[in-house]
Enzyme design. Structure first.
Site, PDB file in Angstrom:
ATOM      1  N   SER A   1      16.588 -24.144  -0.550  1.00 15.16           N
ATOM      2  CA  SER A   1      16.041 -22.900  -1.100  1.00 15.16           C
ATOM      3  C   SER A   1      14.524 -22.920  -0.987  1.00 15.16           C
ATOM      4  O   SER A   1      13.879 -23.867  -1.434  1.00 15.16           O
ATOM      5  CB  SER A   1      16.438 -22.728  -2.571  1.00 15.16           C
TER       6      SER A   1
ATOM      7  N   VAL B   1       9.866 -29.005  -2.464  1.00 16.79           N
ATOM      8  CA  VAL B   1       9.950 -29.668  -1.155  1.00 16.79           C
ATOM      9  C   VAL B   1      10.223 -28.639  -0.062  1.00 16.79           C
ATOM     10  O   VAL B   1       9.637 -28.699   1.024  1.00 16.79           O
ATOM     11  CB  VAL B   1      11.023 -30.784  -1.162  1.00 16.79           C
ATOM     12  N   CYS B   2      11.079 -27.672  -0.341  1.00 13.20           N
ATOM     13  CA  CYS B   2      11.396 -26.630   0.649  1.00 13.20           C
ATOM     14  C   CYS B   2      10.164 -25.783   0.963  1.00 13.20           C
ATOM     15  O   CYS B   2       9.908 -25.444   2.115  1.00 13.20           O
ATOM     16  CB  CYS B   2      12.532 -25.751   0.149  1.00 13.20           C
ATOM     17  N   ASP B   3       9.405 -25.450  -0.072  1.00 12.37           N
ATOM     18  CA  ASP B   3       8.158 -24.712   0.086  1.00 12.37           C
ATOM     19  C   ASP B   3       7.212 -25.506   0.983  1.00 12.37           C
ATOM     20  O   ASP B   3       6.672 -24.971   1.958  1.00 12.37           O
ATOM     21  CB  ASP B   3       7.535 -24.481  -1.298  1.00 12.37           C
TER      22      ASP B   3
END
Length: 166
Positions: free
Chosen positions: A54, A59-61
Site C-alpha cells: 500500500s 516503506v511503500c512510500d
C-alpha cells in the site's frame, strides 16, 4: 515459490512466480482514471515494476519515491508502481507526495497482476513487496521477491538491471 513473511509471520503467495529469462506475463490493472492498463501499454519500453502492499505506508512510500527519483532521467524507462490500493487513493497519494508524474496502477479489481507474478498475499489480499525489471522485448531481466514484507528491496540492484536493459 518465494518464501515471504509479513511482520515476521509466514505468508502464502498465490499465483505464478516469475523468473529471470522468462517472457513477462501479461496482466490487466487500472490506471488512476479507471482505464485498463496491460503490459502491452508499455510495449518497447524498459519497465521497472515496483510492487508494494500500500502506498500509504512508510516503506511503500519510500520505495515509490526512490524508484521514481532514480529512474526519472533514464531514457525509454517506465516506472510502474502496482498495489491493490484503489485508483482514487493512489491518485490522492501521488498529489500529496508531489509525484504527479508517477505511474501508479491498481490491481484491486481482480488481482490479475498479482496472480500473474506470484505476489498475492492470500492472508491479507495485498500484494507482496517485489521488484521486476522487464526489457523492451518483454523479457524478465530482474526479479526480487522481498523476503520480509516490511523490508526495503535492493534498490541498487534493480536500478543496475534497468540500466543494463537499456
Amino acid at each position: 515459490m518465494a518464501t515471504v513473511t509479513f511482520k515476521g509471520n509466514p505468508i502464502t503467495l498465490l499465483g505464478t512466480e516469475v523468473k529471470v529469462g522468462e517472457q513477462a506475463p501479461n496482466f490487466t490493472v487500472l490506471a488512476n482514471d479507471l482505464s485498463p492498463v496491460t503490459l502491452e501499454t508499455y510495449k518497447g519500453a524498459v519497465k521497472l515494476i515496483s510492487v508494494v502492499p500500500s502506498v500509504d505506508t512508510g516503506v511503500c512510500d519510500a520505495q515509490t519515491r526512490r524508484f521514481n527519483e532514480q529512474a526519472a532521467g533514464l531514457e525509454n524507462v517506465k516506472v510502474l508502481t502496482v498495489s491493490v490500493d484503489l485508483p482514487f487513493a493512489q491518485k490522492r497519494w501521488c498529489a500529496t507526495a508531489g509525484l504527479e508524474n508517477a505511474v501508479t496502477l491498481s490491481d484491486h479489481r481482480d488481482l490479475s497482476f498479482g496472480e500473474a507474478y506470484g505476489v498475492v498475499m492470500k492472508e491479507l489480499r495485498l500484494l507482496a513487496r517485489a521488484v521486476f525489471v522487464i526489457d523492451s522485448n518483454d523479457k524478465v531481466v530482474y526479479a526480487e521477491y522481498v523476503g520480509e514484507g516490511t523490508s526495503h528491496p535492493d534498490y541498487e540492484a534493480a536500478i543496475e538491471a534497468v540500466q543494463a536493459a537499456q
